[in-house]
Design a protein around this motif. Structure first.
Motif, PDB file in Angstrom:
ATOM      1  N   UNK A  79      -4.023  -3.430 -14.959  1.00  0.00           N
ATOM      2  CA  UNK A  79      -4.463  -2.779 -16.212  1.00  0.00           C
ATOM      3  C   UNK A  79      -4.415  -3.744 -17.407  1.00  0.00           C
ATOM      4  N   UNK A  80      -4.911  -4.961 -17.141  1.00  0.00           N
ATOM      5  CA  UNK A  80      -4.987  -5.970 -18.208  1.00  0.00           C
ATOM      6  C   UNK A  80      -6.456  -6.146 -18.597  1.00  0.00           C
ATOM      7  N   UNK A 203       4.148  -2.111 -11.681  1.00  0.00           N
ATOM      8  CA  UNK A 203       2.759  -1.647 -11.868  1.00  0.00           C
ATOM      9  C   UNK A 203       2.357  -0.640 -10.800  1.00  0.00           C
ATOM     10  N   UNK A 204       3.164  -0.518  -9.766  1.00  0.00           N
ATOM     11  CA  UNK A 204       2.678   0.237  -8.609  1.00  0.00           C
ATOM     12  C   UNK A 204       3.567   1.395  -8.193  1.00  0.00           C
ATOM     13  N   UNK A 205       4.551   1.756  -9.038  1.00  0.00           N
ATOM     14  CA  UNK A 205       5.364   2.933  -8.720  1.00  0.00           C
ATOM     15  C   UNK A 205       5.867   3.564 -10.006  1.00  0.00           C
ATOM     16  N   UNK A 206       5.609   4.874 -10.148  1.00  0.00           N
ATOM     17  CA  UNK A 206       5.928   5.552 -11.412  1.00  0.00           C
ATOM     18  C   UNK A 206       7.409   5.638 -11.736  1.00  0.00           C
ATOM     19  N   UNK A 279      -1.459  -0.158  -0.918  1.00  0.00           N
ATOM     20  CA  UNK A 279      -0.223   0.267  -0.246  1.00  0.00           C
ATOM     21  C   UNK A 279       1.047   0.083  -1.067  1.00  0.00           C
ATOM     22  N   UNK A 280       0.905  -0.401  -2.315  1.00  0.00           N
ATOM     23  CA  UNK A 280       2.089  -0.722  -3.120  1.00  0.00           C
ATOM     24  C   UNK A 280       3.001   0.466  -3.330  1.00  0.00           C
TER      25      UNK A 280
END
Ligand SMILES: Cc1ncc(COP(=O)(O)O)c(C=O)c1O
Length: 486
Positions: A79-80, A203-206, A279-280
């Motif tokens: 998200x850059x 970046x890949x897990x809330x 798959x992150x």
């Protein structure tokens, strides 16, 4: 954006399949011209991929083809607005990040527990650091992030600050309130630069701390190789357009990067991005679950204590990255480094790092149940052995007061110097760095006044066998100090 695609990795495979005759560098030409034993061990695919910037494969210094496409996909994943690949780790991306934001003499706000690459950038740019003291954790003997208030106060006090740098999350997995820091800095018109070496997975897990780009930071150097699955040394620099100009960042990245960029590393970034997007979440969910489970088990072993939300002082301000396992061993009366050695010798386990008080293990979801069981077995064995003898723990946390900066790191680095015994250097301005690596955070950095506490802390680390380095003298018996001007 189609994240199933891997433009650079695919271009490399297609190129290899065409089997062109090579009259170009690298001289080993698919491994034919190199040490046979090495070639047979490393394997043909890796050597076929070890190519150079010939036209079909694009050029990292001026990307227009598959590298450009791969960087654009990475920008979308992180998200850059722009993403730049680094084949020289996050260290080089950090130097580029700082060079993109400040000029000689500009003031930059930095936490004192910086990585050595930040210091390199300060020396190269000649920027004037305003050091802020991070939150010190007296239980674990480590420094966490900066508080929002300290940044706000500094920005109010120094109206000429040109950039704010934060390390987020820290090596030990503690994150500060980055969103608020960004809001406040932007209110002062100042860009936020993030050393995000330990934050790829955010970046890949809330449920992990907020990533730099999600928090609205202007630029962030992120070690994909540390936690995101690329080859060692393959990192990225993410940029949000606005205060920082991505076109200028491209020029600076190019200035600092070898002209012989490794396509193995570049392709590994392309493949890692695909995997992280697809798959992150699932991988890091597994990492969080595993680390939480083992954390509970270790907390149940007398004498051991893991850093978690419950023991984190000021948990309202700081957030924990659950995939990092910082284990305090000081209550056993031994050093973190002793535990690292015992785990290596008796249990064939390698940890990420140790210091005087702790060991650190990282989880990425690639660990097996067996790995976890062996770690718990090893720690239980060590804890049982030592708790029998050490009724009164001898190891207590001592953190030296932070030294005072006399002149800028650049001035000290280039000053006329003399060599003195470390033990006799109190009151002198040091011209080199003393640090323990890893984590590479300076005990003293060029321009600071040497204190007895800093000497004692250095000697304590040396006695414990930890890797103290940074000075010309590898034994750290002597240090270079600035000659007085009179
Ligand atoms: C906080 C921090 N920043 C930057 C770096 C540099 O990363 P790299 O090893 O990719 O150059 C490290 C490496 O350990 C680090 O811990």
């Amino acid at each position: 954006m189609n994240h199933h695609e891997t433009p650079l990795f695919t271009a490399l495979k297609d190129h290899i399949a065409r089997d062109p005759i090579q009259f170009h560098i690298p001289g080993h030409k698919r491994g034919r011209g190199m040490n046979n034993v090495f070639r047979d061990f490393i394997g043909t695919n890796a050597l076929e991929m070890d190519l150079i910037n010939i036209a079909p494969l694009d050029d990292l210094h001026h990307p227009t083809g598959p590298i450009k496409a791969a960087q654009e996909l990475a920008a979308s994943a992180f998200r850059a607005d722009s993403t730049f690949f680094s084949v020289q780790g996050t260290s080089s991306a950090i130097v580029a990040m700082i060079m993109s934001a400040v000029k000689p003499g500009d003031k930059i706000l930095v936490p004192r527990n910086i990585h050595k690459s930040v210091l390199t950038a300060l020396i190269i740019t000649g920027a004037h650091p305003i050091f802020l003291h991070p939150k010190l954790d007296e239980t674990f003997g480590i420094a966490h992030g900066l508080s929002v208030e300290s940044i706000k106060d500094a920005l109010t006090q120094h109206s000429d600050i040109r950039a704010v740098l934060v390390t987020n999350p820290t090596y030990f997995g503690v994150a500060c309130d980055l969103k608020r820091i960004v809001e406040i800095s932007h209110a002062f018109g100042v860009p936020v630069l993030v050393d995000e070496a330990h934050g790829t997975h955010t970046y890949f897990h809330d449920s992990l701390p907020l990533s730099a780009m999600a928090a609205g930071a202007d630029i962030a150097a992120t070690s994909v190789h540390k936690l995101g699955g690329s080859l060692v040394g393959a990192s990225i620099l993410n940029v949000r357009s606005g205060i920082i100009d991505p076109l200028h960042v491209q020029v600076i990245m190019s200035m600092l990067t070898t002209t012989s960029t490794s396509y193995l590393m570049l392709a590994s970034l392309d493949a890692a991005r695909q995997d992280l997007v697809l798959h992150g979440r699932e991988r890091f969910e597994r990492a969080i679950q595993m680390a939480n489970r083992i954390r509970d088990e270790i907390n149940g072993i007398p004498g051991l204590r893991c850093l978690d939300k419950r023991v984190l002082q000021d948990s309202a301000t700081y957030q924990i990255d659950a995939t990092k396992l910082t284990i305090s061993v000081k209550d056993l009366g031994i050093r973190g480094y002793d535990v690292e050695l015992m785990l290596r010798k008796e249990f064939n386990i390698e940890v990420e790092l140790s210091d005087l008080y702790n060991i650190l293990c990282i989880f990425t979801g690639s660990e097996t149940e067996n790995d976890m069981a062996q770690l718990v077995r090893g720690l239980r064995f060590i804890a049982e052995g030592f708790s029998k003898y050490s009724r009164t723990p001898e190891v207590s946390v001592k953190l030296p007061p932070l030294p005072v900066l006399q002149i800028t790191p650049r001035e000290a680095f280039y000053a006329k110097t003399k060599r003195v015994r470390l033990s006799e250097a109190v009151g002198e301005t040091i011209a080199e760095t003393i640090m323990v690596y890893p984590p590479g955070i300076p005990i003293l950095l060029p321009g600071e006044m040497v204190t007895q506490e800093a000497i004692d802390f250095t000697e304590e680390n040396l006695r414990a066998g930890l890797p103290v380095q940074g000075t010309d003298d590898p034994e750290i018996q002597y240090v270079k100090v600035v000659c007085s001007r009179s």
